[in-house]
Design a protein around this motif. Structure first.
Motif, PDB file in Angstrom:
ATOM      1  N   PRO A  49       0.664  -1.111   0.171  1.00 45.80           N
ATOM      2  CA  PRO A  49       0.013  -0.020   0.271  1.00 45.80           C
ATOM      3  C   PRO A  49       0.828   0.868  -0.081  1.00 45.80           C
ATOM      4  O   PRO A  49       2.279   0.626   0.412  1.00 45.80           O
ATOM      5  N   VAL A  50       0.580   2.058   0.068  1.00 47.57           N
ATOM      6  CA  VAL A  50       0.992   3.733  -0.667  1.00 47.57           C
ATOM      7  C   VAL A  50       1.098   3.728   0.927  1.00 47.57           C
ATOM      8  O   VAL A  50      -0.264   4.000   1.485  1.00 47.57           O
ATOM      9  N   GLU A  66       4.489  10.389  -1.133  1.00 48.53           N
ATOM     10  CA  GLU A  66       3.499   8.924  -1.236  1.00 48.53           C
ATOM     11  C   GLU A  66       4.560   7.996  -1.727  1.00 48.53           C
ATOM     12  O   GLU A  66       5.034   8.551  -2.854  1.00 48.53           O
ATOM     13  N   HIS A  67       4.441   6.702  -1.224  1.00 42.87           N
ATOM     14  CA  HIS A  67       5.729   5.721  -1.928  1.00 42.87           C
ATOM     15  C   HIS A  67       4.596   4.640  -1.735  1.00 42.87           C
ATOM     16  O   HIS A  67       3.764   4.183  -0.948  1.00 42.87           O
ATOM     17  N   THR A  68       5.635   3.633  -2.996  1.00 44.21           N
ATOM     18  CA  THR A  68       4.535   3.120  -3.489  1.00 44.21           C
ATOM     19  C   THR A  68       5.440   1.394  -3.694  1.00 44.21           C
ATOM     20  O   THR A  68       6.067   1.615  -4.682  1.00 44.21           O
ATOM     21  N   TYR A  69       5.728   0.647  -3.429  1.00 45.20           N
ATOM     22  CA  TYR A  69       6.486  -0.486  -3.615  1.00 45.20           C
ATOM     23  C   TYR A  69       5.804  -1.589  -4.377  1.00 45.20           C
ATOM     24  O   TYR A  69       4.583  -2.407  -3.961  1.00 45.20           O
ATOM     25  N   VAL A  81      10.578   0.927  -6.390  1.00 46.06           N
ATOM     26  CA  VAL A  81       9.156   1.988  -5.517  1.00 46.06           C
ATOM     27  C   VAL A  81       9.601   3.066  -5.525  1.00 46.06           C
ATOM     28  O   VAL A  81      10.426   3.846  -6.677  1.00 46.06           O
ATOM     29  N   GLY A  82       7.593   3.756  -6.203  1.00 50.46           N
ATOM     30  CA  GLY A  82       8.176   4.848  -6.437  1.00 50.46           C
ATOM     31  C   GLY A  82       7.532   6.353  -6.234  1.00 50.46           C
ATOM     32  O   GLY A  82       6.018   5.432  -4.312  1.00 50.46           O
TER      33      GLY A  82
END
Length: 97
Positions: A49-50, A66-69, A81-82
């Motif tokens: 999850p973000v 905010e990051h998403t894996y 990872v964004g």
């Protein structure tokens, strides 16, 4: 907890032939009816999850992202990872290309 079980099921795909992983699943099933319920739903996730991350940059100050894996593929150690600005203040401090 549902997310953690779904992520564990995703990881299990890489180790389904490993007796220690199978033993861990069996132990979790024996110890927790809730785990068993979630495990039997067969949910799988490959993206986490973000969540929020903060950085203090020497010139720009506090930046919030905010990051998403993401797990890119089975049988791969590669993850992505964004990061995206969490607010307009952070976005305004970033250079535009």
């Amino acid at each position: 907890m549902p997310f953690a079980v779904a992520a564990f099921r995703s990881a299990m795909a890489e180790h389904s032939a490993d007796p220690s992983w199978r033993a861990l699943v069996e132990r979790c099933l024996a110890e927790s009816a809730w785990f068993g319920k979630l495990w039997n739903e067969h949910e799988v996730v490959t993206a986490y999850p973000v969540s929020a991350q903060r950085f203090r940059h020497p010139q720009a100050g506090l930046l919030r992202f905010e990051h998403t894996y993401l797990w890119l593929a089975p049988h791969s150690e590669t993850h992505l990872v964004g990061y995206v600005p969490a607010n307009e203040g952070t976005a305004a401090k970033l250079p535009r290309f």
